[in-house]
Write an enzyme that holds these catalytic residues in place. Structure first.
Site, PDB file in Angstrom:
ATOM      1  N   ASN A  90      39.968  42.844  34.430  1.00 16.83           N
ATOM      2  CA  ASN A  90      39.313  41.681  35.042  1.00 16.83           C
ATOM      3  C   ASN A  90      40.281  40.725  35.719  1.00 16.83           C
ATOM      4  O   ASN A  90      39.908  40.010  36.654  1.00 16.83           O
ATOM      5  CB  ASN A  90      38.557  40.925  33.931  1.00 16.83           C
ATOM      6  CG  ASN A  90      38.230  39.506  34.325  1.00 16.83           C
ATOM      7  OD1 ASN A  90      37.320  39.255  35.128  1.00 16.83           O
ATOM      8  ND2 ASN A  90      38.981  38.549  33.796  1.00 16.83           N
ATOM      9  N   SER A 142      35.607  42.638  44.100  1.00 15.86           N
ATOM     10  CA  SER A 142      34.987  41.450  44.702  1.00 15.86           C
ATOM     11  C   SER A 142      34.181  41.910  45.910  1.00 15.86           C
ATOM     12  O   SER A 142      34.526  42.916  46.544  1.00 15.86           O
ATOM     13  CB  SER A 142      36.069  40.476  45.176  1.00 15.86           C
ATOM     14  OG  SER A 142      35.526  39.510  46.062  1.00 15.86           O
ATOM     15  N   TYR A 155      43.938  39.152  49.558  1.00 10.12           N
ATOM     16  CA  TYR A 155      42.979  39.247  48.456  1.00 10.12           C
ATOM     17  C   TYR A 155      41.956  40.350  48.746  1.00 10.12           C
ATOM     18  O   TYR A 155      41.700  41.224  47.897  1.00 10.12           O
ATOM     19  CB  TYR A 155      42.270  37.902  48.259  1.00 10.12           C
ATOM     20  CG  TYR A 155      41.239  37.908  47.142  1.00 10.12           C
ATOM     21  CD1 TYR A 155      41.636  37.890  45.807  1.00 10.12           C
ATOM     22  CD2 TYR A 155      39.872  37.919  47.422  1.00 10.12           C
ATOM     23  CE1 TYR A 155      40.697  37.889  44.785  1.00 10.12           C
ATOM     24  CE2 TYR A 155      38.926  37.921  46.407  1.00 10.12           C
ATOM     25  CZ  TYR A 155      39.349  37.904  45.089  1.00 10.12           C
ATOM     26  OH  TYR A 155      38.407  37.913  44.072  1.00 10.12           O
ATOM     27  N   LYS A 159      41.336  43.887  46.682  1.00  9.83           N
ATOM     28  CA  LYS A 159      40.060  44.194  46.033  1.00  9.83           C
ATOM     29  C   LYS A 159      39.437  45.476  46.607  1.00  9.83           C
ATOM     30  O   LYS A 159      38.717  46.192  45.906  1.00  9.83           O
ATOM     31  CB  LYS A 159      39.107  43.004  46.162  1.00  9.83           C
ATOM     32  CG  LYS A 159      39.542  41.796  45.334  1.00  9.83           C
ATOM     33  CD  LYS A 159      39.603  42.140  43.849  1.00  9.83           C
ATOM     34  CE  LYS A 159      39.931  40.958  42.976  1.00  9.83           C
ATOM     35  NZ  LYS A 159      39.957  41.311  41.536  1.00  9.83           N
ATOM     36  N   ILE A 188      31.025  33.272  42.122  1.00  8.13           N
ATOM     37  CA  ILE A 188      30.718  32.946  40.725  1.00  8.13           C
ATOM     38  C   ILE A 188      31.402  31.631  40.377  1.00  8.13           C
ATOM     39  O   ILE A 188      32.552  31.390  40.766  1.00  8.13           O
ATOM     40  CB  ILE A 188      31.255  34.059  39.771  1.00  8.13           C
ATOM     41  CG1 ILE A 188      30.775  35.458  40.202  1.00  8.13           C
ATOM     42  CG2 ILE A 188      30.882  33.758  38.322  1.00  8.13           C
ATOM     43  CD1 ILE A 188      29.303  35.716  40.076  1.00  8.13           C
TER      44      ILE A 188
HETATM   45  P1  NAP Z   1      39.849  32.588  36.925  1.00  9.44           P
HETATM   46  O1  NAP Z   1      38.827  31.670  36.374  1.00  9.44           O
HETATM   47  O2  NAP Z   1      40.860  32.068  37.877  1.00  9.44           O
HETATM   48  O3  NAP Z   1      40.598  33.324  35.695  1.00  9.44           O
HETATM   49  C1  NAP Z   1      41.609  34.228  35.976  1.00  9.44           C
HETATM   50  C2  NAP Z   1      42.014  34.949  34.721  1.00  9.44           C
HETATM   51  O4  NAP Z   1      43.069  35.871  35.057  1.00  9.44           O
HETATM   52  C3  NAP Z   1      42.534  34.020  33.652  1.00  9.44           C
HETATM   53  O5  NAP Z   1      42.059  34.440  32.392  1.00  9.44           O
HETATM   54  C4  NAP Z   1      44.057  34.209  33.746  1.00  9.44           C
HETATM   55  O6  NAP Z   1      44.712  34.089  32.492  1.00  9.44           O
HETATM   56  C5  NAP Z   1      44.154  35.651  34.187  1.00  9.44           C
HETATM   57  N1  NAP Z   1      45.429  35.954  34.834  1.00  9.44           N
HETATM   58  C6  NAP Z   1      45.895  35.530  36.032  1.00  9.44           C
HETATM   59  N2  NAP Z   1      47.110  36.045  36.280  1.00  9.44           N
HETATM   60  C7  NAP Z   1      47.427  36.817  35.209  1.00  9.44           C
HETATM   61  C8  NAP Z   1      48.530  37.628  34.861  1.00  9.44           C
HETATM   62  N3  NAP Z   1      49.582  37.771  35.679  1.00  9.44           N
HETATM   63  N4  NAP Z   1      48.503  38.297  33.683  1.00  9.44           N
HETATM   64  C9  NAP Z   1      47.447  38.189  32.844  1.00  9.44           C
HETATM   65  N5  NAP Z   1      46.355  37.430  33.118  1.00  9.44           N
HETATM   66  C10 NAP Z   1      46.357  36.751  34.278  1.00  9.44           C
HETATM   67  O7  NAP Z   1      39.169  33.820  37.681  1.00  9.44           O
HETATM   68  P2  NAP Z   1      37.678  34.377  37.611  1.00  9.44           P
HETATM   69  O8  NAP Z   1      36.879  33.680  38.633  1.00  9.44           O
HETATM   70  O9  NAP Z   1      37.199  34.411  36.203  1.00  9.44           O
HETATM   71  O10 NAP Z   1      37.935  35.858  38.154  1.00  9.44           O
HETATM   72  C11 NAP Z   1      37.966  36.999  37.311  1.00  9.44           C
HETATM   73  C12 NAP Z   1      37.948  38.248  38.189  1.00  9.44           C
HETATM   74  O11 NAP Z   1      36.771  38.243  38.997  1.00  9.44           O
HETATM   75  C13 NAP Z   1      39.128  38.316  39.174  1.00  9.44           C
HETATM   76  O12 NAP Z   1      39.560  39.645  39.300  1.00  9.44           O
HETATM   77  C14 NAP Z   1      38.516  37.838  40.472  1.00  9.44           C
HETATM   78  O13 NAP Z   1      39.211  38.315  41.594  1.00  9.44           O
HETATM   79  C15 NAP Z   1      37.116  38.398  40.361  1.00  9.44           C
HETATM   80  N6  NAP Z   1      36.133  37.721  41.209  1.00  9.44           N
HETATM   81  C16 NAP Z   1      35.842  36.400  41.018  1.00  9.44           C
HETATM   82  C17 NAP Z   1      34.908  35.800  41.846  1.00  9.44           C
HETATM   83  C18 NAP Z   1      34.539  34.360  41.700  1.00  9.44           C
HETATM   84  O14 NAP Z   1      33.794  33.854  42.562  1.00  9.44           O
HETATM   85  N7  NAP Z   1      34.974  33.647  40.675  1.00  9.44           N
HETATM   86  C19 NAP Z   1      34.274  36.527  42.856  1.00  9.44           C
HETATM   87  C20 NAP Z   1      34.607  37.862  43.017  1.00  9.44           C
HETATM   88  C21 NAP Z   1      35.531  38.454  42.175  1.00  9.44           C
HETATM   89  P3  NAP Z   1      45.654  32.851  32.073  1.00  9.44           P
HETATM   90  O15 NAP Z   1      44.946  31.589  32.447  1.00  9.44           O
HETATM   91  O16 NAP Z   1      45.811  33.064  30.590  1.00  9.44           O
HETATM   92  O17 NAP Z   1      46.963  33.029  32.811  1.00  9.44           O
END
Ligand code: NAP
Length: 247
Positions: A90, A142, A155, A159, A188
């Site tokens: 994730n 994504s 990005y 993806k 999201i």
């Molecule tokens: P988020 O709120 O920014 O959280 C990101 C997570 O990734 C955090 O738990 C962070 O952990 C972890 N992380 C970042 N760099 C890391 C590293 N080098 N090693 C280990 N952990 C790391 O992101 P999110 O929105 O939940 O997104 C989760 C996934 O969904 C991602 O792959 C994102 O691309 C995808 N996505 C999100 C959206 C959206 O709209 N939010 C849309 C499409 C896809 P720490 O804080 O502990 O460092």
């Protein structure tokens, strides 16, 4: 051990945190990977362990762009919870920049965290999965990996790579009864989008056929389904959980 084990990368916050809760509720032991957010990951593990039917959660630190740290994370998880039978890749980082302003370092960092991490985590998880002829890998891509986003070329490209990796690996390990699937979320509500002002969020809602942006639970429920026996005939697929933004 009576409970199967799931490992969720980036489980400390956002979508990953909701996935952790969902899989724990479904009776998995869960390893919660974090990098910077130790307090949140440890608190989540404690919260889950207080209301458990017997399964356990642990917080595990690793920068998932680093091979050695990933190896240690899997060793620690196996020792404490047993072999990983569900791997949710994730973790992700995002960045908005004009294509011409993206530096080589930024390009490499994007691919290290968003793509190489999946390659490395799958390499750690697969030997046991192949040995036991059982395992589920769920990658979070994504919708921008499907259709491309302006000012997010690195990005979007990373993806899209997750989608290609998912399909190719699904073909390769299918004969070992391992399923590899991918979810492509739409917009999201998480920290990743906290930089967007309200007018942009409102505009995104208007562009979405279902008229809203998604919640972390919308993605967690799809992960829960793919991790369940109900999804046993599904592999190599990309599931758009996006309110109809991409069809
Ligand atoms: P988020 O709120 O920014 O959280 C990101 C997570 O990734 C955090 O738990 C962070 O952990 C972890 N992380 C970042 N760099 C890391 C590293 N080098 N090693 C280990 N952990 C790391 O992101 P999110 O929105 O939940 O997104 C989760 C996934 O969904 C991602 O792959 C994102 O691309 C995808 N996505 C999100 C959206 C959206 O709209 N939010 C849309 C499409 C896809 P720490 O804080 O502990 O460092």
């Amino acid at each position: 051990m009576p409970y199967p084990t799931a490992l969720v990368t980036g489980g400390s916050r956002g979508i990953g945190r909701a996935i952790v809760k969902q899989l724990f509720e479904q009776g998995y032991h869960v390893a919660i990977n974090y990098f910077h957010s130790e307090d949140q990951a440890v608190a989540l593990a404690q919260e889950l362990n207080q209301n458990t039917a017997g399964n356990r959660a642990i917080a595990v630190c690793a920068d998932v762009s680093e091979a050695l740290q990933i190896e240690r994370m899997f060793t620690y998880t196996k020792k404490n919870l047993g072999r990983v039978s569900v791997l949710v890749n994730n973790t992700g980082i995002a960045q908005q920049k004009l294509f011409t302003d993206i530096s080589e370092q930024e390009w490499d960092a994007m691919f290290a965290v968003n793509v190489k991490s999946i390659f490395l985590c799958c390499q750690q998880a697969l030997p046991d999965m192949i040995h036991y002829k059982q395992g589920k890998i769920i990658n979070i891509s994504s919708m921008w990996g499907q259709i491309g986003a302006s000012c997010e070329v690195h990005y979007s490209a990373s993806k899209a790579a997750v989608i290609g990796l998912t399909k190719a690996l699904a073909k390769e390990v299918g004969p070992s009864q391992i399923q590899v699937n991918c979810i492509a979320p739409g917009v999201i509500h998480t920290d990743m989008n906290s930089h967007l002002d309200l007018s942009i969020l409102h505009q995104l809602e208007e562009e979405t056929p279902l008229g809203t942006i998604g919640s972390v639970q919308d993605i967690a429920h799809m992960v829960g389904f793919l991790a369940s026996e109900h999804a046993k005939f599904i592999t190599g697929q990309v599931f758009g959980v996006n309110g109809g933004m991409v069809m």
